[in-house]
Scaffold this active site. Structure first.
Site, PDB file in Angstrom:
ATOM      1  CG  PHE A   6      -1.945  -0.923   1.371  1.00 58.50           C
ATOM      2  CD1 PHE A   6      -3.084  -0.701   0.804  1.00 58.50           C
ATOM      3  CD2 PHE A   6      -1.655  -2.076   2.032  1.00 58.50           C
ATOM      4  CE1 PHE A   6      -4.261  -1.687   0.780  1.00 58.50           C
ATOM      5  CE2 PHE A   6      -2.752  -3.299   2.357  1.00 58.50           C
ATOM      6  CZ  PHE A   6      -3.953  -2.919   1.435  1.00 58.50           C
ATOM      7  CG  ASP A   7       0.722   6.163  -1.458  1.00 57.96           C
ATOM      8  OD1 ASP A   7       1.696   6.382  -1.155  1.00 57.96           O
ATOM      9  OD2 ASP A   7      -0.255   6.851  -1.592  1.00 57.96           O
TER      10      ASP A   7
END
Length: 216
Positions: A6-7
């Site tokens: 995930f960002d």
């Protein structure tokens, strides 16, 4: 499909008000005669501060970065918020046994602070920040580093983000890519990136993961 990267900003945590305020504060100080709308700041969201400030004012980019970070840290807890349902979804994915990591273009201290603030730091097996790589997103290096740390491979992984740097980093590393429909830049922008899917909620993401796994 057992690995999810995930960002952070604009994907898991709503840091957009903080980022916009930090840029307005910094640009207002260094360029007092200019007017910056939110739309003018959008291109700076995603790349590292170094890249953004060098493009604006290379001789003073380090001073601008320090000025930005001072304001950003001071205002962090007041301006950062949760996205509805996202943190609950992270806990569900963790319970299901997915390997999860963070791949961000932010510096490590503020990243770790944000994860602790929302009590989600324990959900991630690796956190790759701008401080840990030679080549930031959209280069493949941050994603590849996270996959190595988690003992995974691109074929088993997906990169989730809200920006072109996230999607292209995943594509360059060979993972599947997911764009979050709550991205600040909007769905039309996300569609131009051609991710494997644009999700509207964490429940939508979980359904997609199940479908990908069944048809793998």
């Amino acid at each position: 499909m057992d690995t999810i990267l995930f960002d952070l900003d604009g994907t898991l945590l709503d840091t957009n008000p903080l980022i916009l305020a930090s840029f307005r504060h910094t640009l207002g100080y260094y360029f007092p005669n200019e007017t910056y709308r939110d739309e003018d700041i959008f291109p700076f969201i995603g790349p590292t501060l170094e890249k953004s400030f060098k493009a604006l004012n290379e001789p003073e980019w380090k001073e601008m970065q320090a000025f930005y970070r001072s304001f950003n840290i001071a205002m962090h807890d007041a301006l950062v918020a949760e996205y509805p349902g996202v943190i609950e979804g992270l806990h569900r994915l963790h319970t299901k046994g997915y390997k999860m990591g963070i791949v961000t273009s932010k510096g490590r201290p503020v990243v770790e602070h944000g994860l602790r603030l929302f009590n989600i730091d324990h959900l991630f097996g690796v956190v790759v920040t701008a401080d840990d790589v030679e080549n930031e997103k959209p280069h493949a290096e941050p994603v590849e580093q996270a996959l190595r740390a988690l003992g995974s491979t691109p074929e088993r992984a997906v990169m989730v983000g809200d920006n072109d740097t996230d999607i292209f980093s995943g594509k360059n590393a060979g993972t599947k890519t997911v764009a979050v429909g709550w991205a600040l830049k909007g769905r039309a922008f996300l569609e131009t990136l051609e991710p494997d899917v644009i999700i509207e909620s964490m429940e939508h993401f979980e359904t997609w993961l199940d479908e990908v796994t069944v048809h793998a």
